[in-house]
Write an enzyme that holds these catalytic residues in place. Structure first.
Site, PDB file in Angstrom:
ATOM      1  N   HIS A 166      73.166 -25.966  94.712  1.00  0.00           N
ATOM      2  CA  HIS A 166      74.245 -25.926  93.707  1.00  0.00           C
ATOM      3  C   HIS A 166      74.096 -24.712  92.797  1.00  0.00           C
ATOM      4  CE1 HIS A 166      74.911 -30.102  94.975  1.00  0.00           C
ATOM      5  NE2 HIS A 166      73.594 -30.210  94.893  1.00  0.00           N
ATOM      6  N   SER A 287      80.777   3.642  88.536  1.00  0.00           N
ATOM      7  CA  SER A 287      82.084   3.325  87.987  1.00  0.00           C
ATOM      8  C   SER A 287      82.684   4.603  87.416  1.00  0.00           C
ATOM      9  CB  SER A 287      81.939   2.270  86.888  1.00  0.00           C
ATOM     10  OG  SER A 287      83.046   2.308  86.011  1.00  0.00           O
ATOM     11  N   LYS A 293      77.058   1.869  85.154  1.00  0.00           N
ATOM     12  CA  LYS A 293      77.168   0.929  86.279  1.00  0.00           C
ATOM     13  C   LYS A 293      76.595   1.461  87.594  1.00  0.00           C
ATOM     14  CE  LYS A 293      79.086  -2.476  86.428  1.00  0.00           C
ATOM     15  NZ  LYS A 293      80.212  -3.364  86.206  1.00  0.00           N
ATOM     16  N   GLU A 300      79.658  -6.041  98.765  1.00  0.00           N
ATOM     17  CA  GLU A 300      80.962  -6.562  98.318  1.00  0.00           C
ATOM     18  C   GLU A 300      82.033  -6.303  99.377  1.00  0.00           C
ATOM     19  OE1 GLU A 300      82.168  -5.260  94.377  1.00  0.00           O
ATOM     20  OE2 GLU A 300      80.138  -5.571  93.647  1.00  0.00           O
ATOM     21  N   TYR A 327     101.896 -12.784 132.597  1.00  0.00           N
ATOM     22  CA  TYR A 327     101.854 -11.709 131.591  1.00  0.00           C
ATOM     23  C   TYR A 327     103.141 -11.687 130.775  1.00  0.00           C
ATOM     24  CZ  TYR A 327     101.765  -7.147 129.359  1.00  0.00           C
ATOM     25  OH  TYR A 327     101.796  -6.143 128.421  1.00  0.00           O
ATOM     26  N   GLN A 332     100.395  -7.019 124.637  1.00  0.00           N
ATOM     27  CA  GLN A 332     100.056  -5.665 124.184  1.00  0.00           C
ATOM     28  C   GLN A 332      99.491  -5.714 122.755  1.00  0.00           C
ATOM     29  OE1 GLN A 332     102.386  -2.196 125.552  1.00  0.00           O
ATOM     30  NE2 GLN A 332     102.978  -1.999 123.401  1.00  0.00           N
ATOM     31  N   LYS A 335      95.354  -5.743 121.437  1.00  0.00           N
ATOM     32  CA  LYS A 335      94.374  -4.659 121.297  1.00  0.00           C
ATOM     33  C   LYS A 335      93.951  -4.378 119.869  1.00  0.00           C
ATOM     34  CE  LYS A 335      96.239  -3.039 125.470  1.00  0.00           C
ATOM     35  NZ  LYS A 335      97.071  -4.257 125.420  1.00  0.00           N
TER      36      LYS A 335
END
Ligand code: ARG
Length: 472
Positions: A166, A287, A293, A300, A327, A332, A335
């Site tokens: 938790h 930053s 920073k 991320e 088919y 197509q 892909k």
């Protein structure tokens, strides 16, 4: 009446004789796949050569035709490699572009290449060949990542950190043990990759458009040349099956889910609130406004890219849903999601395999954090059980002690022996708690005592690493 013209000689479009007007320009762009299926060029040529060799063996084309085709294909290969090949939108896709160039180079032999084949089985073959090569590359990178995890886990088999449930401190664990949990996840991914490769490594060529062909083809020969383990059993299924692309994206989604969990933890550990690790600057960014920073952009972004790969899986599942046999042009659209999943997984694995060995571990911060939150309370309960108390009673006794410590803002180890007995409500049974309890309440004592396969004790972590190395 004008005399019939061969479309491949003049106008680009292998099927245009049946048509009375040229295809609308927007429709041409809308239906073409050349913008993305150029990636198949080399496997398409390999498939064509294997097909031509079989046609010659079976005397469906002449030895001279085969020689011309091989010569033409060699030139096309070098034109593509050197960037000189001119891809034409009017020629729709990679298959027709290469075939048209071949015919321009070698004449009639080029026109005989498509004997007994359709673009439907051709593209199905290309897809499998291309995916197989990608799978083999990904298997190597995945192995590098697993090996990096093993190395870091070995270094930190005895480094103590808090284990969470938790997202609250639960019990002390070792960092090596935590890393080995990820090793397990990525090992399952590796085994899924092996499974799916074995299932799709079969040749669809020979199915032609859908019903097979009237020529005396030898699919086994083609399969052998192209390294397939066998042939597809049913021609309709051969041209319409895209299970393998879906399976790959399912593998990729589960793998990226694992990467996203690791990423989330790296982000947390890197935040100054935790301060458990640091990452080299080359895996982070700054930053544009806050000069202080250092942001963990790689984890991320990996967390974010997981969503794209799930999207690729859902795209393919939806693409195939309710498609009638065999088919359909819908296919197509298989892909781009597949390419995206392959590229995303490969890039992500490469970066993580490179980054993991450089994670800088702040063992002192981890250890202090492991002492928070009465993380050894369970050890005290287990201690009481070994002295004869029933587990539920021991649990209750320790809960009382924790409550007393919360009131006094101290840790269990701050209590004297008599205070601890009293706080547990066991002052009338002093034989249940002895002096030895204090070693056991330390985080080191706690991890050392989890001595069983899969446990967090450093010796068990080392044993797990040994098993992992053998598995690699
Ligand atoms: N470019 C097509 C694809 O990617 C090749 C197959 C075309 N087949 C057809 N019947 N139109 O699926």
């Amino acid at each position: 009446m004008s005399s019939p013209k061969n479309s491949l000689d003049n106008k680009a479009q292998a099927w245009s004789a049946r048509f009375n007007e040229p295809v609308d320009e927007l429709v041409q762009r809308y239906t073409a796949s050349i913008g993305f299926d150029q990636r198949f060029a080399m496997v398409d040529i390999a498939g064509s050569l294997a097909h031509a060799q079989m046609l010659a063996t079976q005397k469906i084309i002449s030895a001279q035709d085969l020689a011309d085709i091989e010569k033409g294909m060699a030139q096309i290969k070098s034109e593509i490699e050197s960037g000189q090949f001119v891809w034409q939108l009017a020629l729709e896709d990679v298959h027709l572009n290469i075939e048209a160039r071949l015919t321009a180079l070698v004449g009639d032999a080029g026109k005989r290449l498509h004997t007994g084949r359709s673009r439907n089985d051709q593209v199905a073959t290309d897809l499998r060949l291309w995916l197989r090569a990608s799978v083999d590359e990904i298997a190597i990178t995945l192995q590098a990542l697993r090996s990096a995890l093993l190395d870091l886990a070995e270094k930190h088999a005895g480094t103590i950190m808090p284990g969470h449930t938790h997202l609250q401190v639960a019990q002390p664990i070792t960092f090596g043990h935590h890393l080995m949990a990820y090793f397990e996840m990525f090992s399952r991914d590796a085994s899924r990759l092996t499974d799916l490769r074995a299932r799709f490594n079969r040749l669809p060529l020979g199915a032609a458009a859908l019903a097979g062909t009237t020529y005396p083809i030898d699919q086994e020969q083609v399969a052998k040349t192209l390294g397939f383990d066998g042939i597809c059993n049913n021609s309709l299924d051969a041209v319409s099956d895209r299970d393998f692309a879906i399976e790959f994206c399912a593998f990729a989604s589960i793998l990226m889910m694992h990467v996203s969990r690791l990423s989330e933890e790296l982000v947390l550990w890197l935040s100054p609130r935790f301060g458990f690790i640091d990452l080299p600057d080359r895996f982070c960014t700054g930053s544009s406004i806050m000069p202080q920073k250092k942001n963990p952009d790689v984890p991320e972004l990996a967390r974010g890219k997981t969503g794209r790969v799930y999207g690729d899986l859902i795209s393919l599942l939806t693409l195939m849903k309710s498609q009638p046999l065999a088919y359909n042009k819908d296919n197509q659209e298989d892909k781009e999601p597949l390419f995206d999943a392959v590229d995303t997984v490969q890039d992500t694995l490469r970066i993580f395999a490179d980054m993991i060995p450089h994670i800088e571990v702040k063992a002192d911060v981890m250890k202090v954090a492991a002492q928070e939150g009465f993380s050894t309370a369970t050890d005290l309960a287990d201690y009481l059980v070994k002295k004869g108390l029933a587990f539920r009673d021991a649990h209750e006794a320790v809960a009382h002690a924790v409550k007393a410590c919360v009131g006094r803002n101290c840790m269990l180890t701050d209590l004297s022996l008599s205070e601890l007995r009293f706080a547990c409500g066991l002052d009338n049974r002093p034989e249940l708690i002895g002096d030895d309890v204090f070693t056991l309440l330390t985080v080191d004592g706690s991890v050392q005592s989890r001595q069983h396969a899969g446990g967090t004790a450093p010796s068990q972590v080392l044993a797990a690493i040994k098993r992992g190395r053998a598995d690699l």
